[in-house]
Design an enzyme around this catalytic site. Structure first.
Site, PDB file in Angstrom:
ATOM      1  N   LYS A 131      53.607  56.211  31.683  1.00  0.00           N
ATOM      2  CA  LYS A 131      54.125  54.878  31.996  1.00  0.00           C
ATOM      3  C   LYS A 131      53.126  53.807  31.565  1.00  0.00           C
ATOM      4  CE  LYS A 131      57.605  56.750  34.363  1.00  0.00           C
ATOM      5  NZ  LYS A 131      57.253  58.179  34.303  1.00  0.00           N
ATOM      6  N   LYS A 166      59.161  51.713  39.171  1.00  0.00           N
ATOM      7  CA  LYS A 166      59.065  53.169  39.050  1.00  0.00           C
ATOM      8  C   LYS A 166      57.634  53.612  39.307  1.00  0.00           C
ATOM      9  CE  LYS A 166      58.968  52.516  34.006  1.00  0.00           C
ATOM     10  NZ  LYS A 166      59.648  52.864  32.739  1.00  0.00           N
ATOM     11  N   ARG A 216      65.171  58.564  23.070  1.00  0.00           N
ATOM     12  CA  ARG A 216      63.949  59.330  22.849  1.00  0.00           C
ATOM     13  C   ARG A 216      63.699  59.386  21.341  1.00  0.00           C
ATOM     14  NH1 ARG A 216      61.138  63.151  25.495  1.00  0.00           N
ATOM     15  NH2 ARG A 216      61.102  61.493  27.071  1.00  0.00           N
ATOM     16  N   ARG A 231      70.093  58.856  25.692  1.00  0.00           N
ATOM     17  CA  ARG A 231      70.517  59.461  26.947  1.00  0.00           C
ATOM     18  C   ARG A 231      71.250  58.380  27.736  1.00  0.00           C
ATOM     19  NH1 ARG A 231      64.491  61.032  27.745  1.00  0.00           N
ATOM     20  NH2 ARG A 231      64.465  58.971  26.783  1.00  0.00           N
ATOM     21  N   ARG A 239      70.300  55.203  35.405  1.00  0.00           N
ATOM     22  CA  ARG A 239      69.296  55.995  34.699  1.00  0.00           C
ATOM     23  C   ARG A 239      69.965  56.902  33.673  1.00  0.00           C
ATOM     24  NH1 ARG A 239      66.982  58.914  39.832  1.00  0.00           N
ATOM     25  NH2 ARG A 239      69.248  59.056  40.108  1.00  0.00           N
ATOM     26  N   ASP A 279      60.020  56.416  24.501  1.00  0.00           N
ATOM     27  CA  ASP A 279      61.274  56.023  25.129  1.00  0.00           C
ATOM     28  C   ASP A 279      61.533  54.559  24.807  1.00  0.00           C
ATOM     29  OD1 ASP A 279      61.630  58.522  26.128  1.00  0.00           O
ATOM     30  OD2 ASP A 279      61.198  58.009  28.214  1.00  0.00           O
ATOM     31  N   GLU A 287      58.260  53.820  27.580  1.00  0.00           N
ATOM     32  CA  GLU A 287      57.333  54.883  27.956  1.00  0.00           C
ATOM     33  C   GLU A 287      56.801  55.561  26.693  1.00  0.00           C
ATOM     34  OE1 GLU A 287      58.693  57.730  30.810  1.00  0.00           O
ATOM     35  OE2 GLU A 287      59.547  56.210  32.148  1.00  0.00           O
ATOM     36  N   ASN A 289      55.651  59.359  26.070  1.00  0.00           N
ATOM     37  CA  ASN A 289      55.579  60.693  26.663  1.00  0.00           C
ATOM     38  C   ASN A 289      54.724  61.610  25.802  1.00  0.00           C
ATOM     39  OD1 ASN A 289      57.797  60.763  28.982  1.00  0.00           O
ATOM     40  ND2 ASN A 289      58.542  59.481  27.310  1.00  0.00           N
TER      41      ASN A 289
END
Length: 321
Positions: A131, A166, A216, A231, A239, A279, A287, A289
């Site tokens: 994050k 978050k 992604r 997504r 979400r 993301d 984000e 990842n």
């Protein structure tokens, strides 16, 4: 490559992996198809003694794809082996990044000092909270606040209207709240997500384009895979995470996806991050990842782009340097 590599995957317990959709299993299959030896262990199997890190590892034979619940591997043999004796060690333990994950990265750093080639680099794993890492590239994201002070979060909400909060250590969409402009439960939510002001969280301006998917974007060796996996939230959900029922749709990278990937890719690759999952919502980075990026299988099934083969290409190149 003329001679197969010996590859150790550090993963969750093998019976827990959902082979039909797991990106790590896809990597193993792609590597095994090139006659590389596949070994596996869990972080609990790692041990340091007298300057050397070893693991109780298992050599696997990958079975042909079958039904969703069909066996996917056979264990050929097992034993303690030094990590430096493998051609590459791949850290693929899923989040959360808890203290045991942290200790595993210290083990892997010790293995590096002994000569092991580890991907992703364990120091980079420690340095890139998935994050908080976006704060280094603030020009590509929305207005953001990182704090555990409830009044600061309230003020951010007053300034921006609808925001998302978050936890910094969440995964799969857990602990994410959308705070609407007229949120009646604002205080209760902020007290909950910050554990009454004792846990640091991230707040970001809400991005309405989430309705089109949380994308992604995969970086392999610093270069973007040409397709992203959007997504898309299911009805009644904010979400897009697949873990909470998001719908997966592969699509070509947009111009903004590509611009973000090209800006970040070389920097992240230079830090030893062979595989990264960005993301992106709309035109904004949310984000970075690095622990165990996924979505290989969904992209290949929908587009024919063999992401696992691209990854093994990059791994072979990295090992041969």
């Amino acid at each position: 490559m003329s001679q197969g590599l010996s590859l150790l995957f550090v993963v969750d317990p093998l019976p827990l992996l959902k082979a039909y959709k797991d990106s790590t299993v896809a990597m193993m299959r792609a590597a095994a198809a090139r006659r590389h030896d596949i070994w596996a262990c869990t972080p609990a199997d790692l041990r340091w003694r007298d300057g050397r890190v070893s693991a109780q590892a298992r050599r696997l034979q990958l079975l042909p794809k079958a039904g969703k619940d069909a066996p996917w591997y056979v264990e050929l043999d097992a034993g303690a082996r030094a990590l430096a004796g493998f051609d590459a060690v791949l850290m693929r333990k899923d989040p959360p990044f808890d203290t045991e994950f942290l200790y595993a990265t210290h083990m892997l750093s010790a293995a590096q000092r002994d000569g092991a080639a580890v991907f992703n680099d364990p120091r980079a794993l420690r340095d890139h909270n998935e994050k908080f890492a976006v704060t280094e590239f603030a020009e590509y994201t929305v207005p953001t606040l990182v704090s555990r002070e409830i009044e600061a979060l309230r003020q951010f909400h007053r300034d921006l209207g609808t925001v998302v909060v978050k936890p910094l250590d969440g995964m799969g969409g857990t602990g994410i709240f959308v705070l609407r402009e007229d949120e009646l439960n604002l205080n209760a939510i902020l007290e909950t997500v910050t554990a009454a002001g004792t846990r640091t969280v991230m707040a970001q301006r809400y991005i309405p384009e989430i309705r089109n998917g949380d994308k992604r974007v995969l970086l392999i060796g610093g270069a973007a895979v040409p397709y992203a996996l959007a997504r898309i939230p299911k009805p009644g959900e904010t979400r897009g995470n697949l873990a909470v029922g998001g719908i997966a749709r592969a699509q070509p990278l947009s111009d903004s996806d590509r611009a973000i990937a090209e800006a970040l890719g070389p920097t992240l690759a230079a830090r030893g991050l062979l595989l990264v999952g960005l993301d992106v919502i709309g035109d904004y980075l949310t984000e970075i990842n690095v622990t165990s990026p996924t979505c290989f299988v969904e992209i290949e099934e929908q587009t024919g782009c063999d992401v696992a083969a691209l990854f093994v290409d990059a791994l072979e190149k990295a090992v041969s340097r």
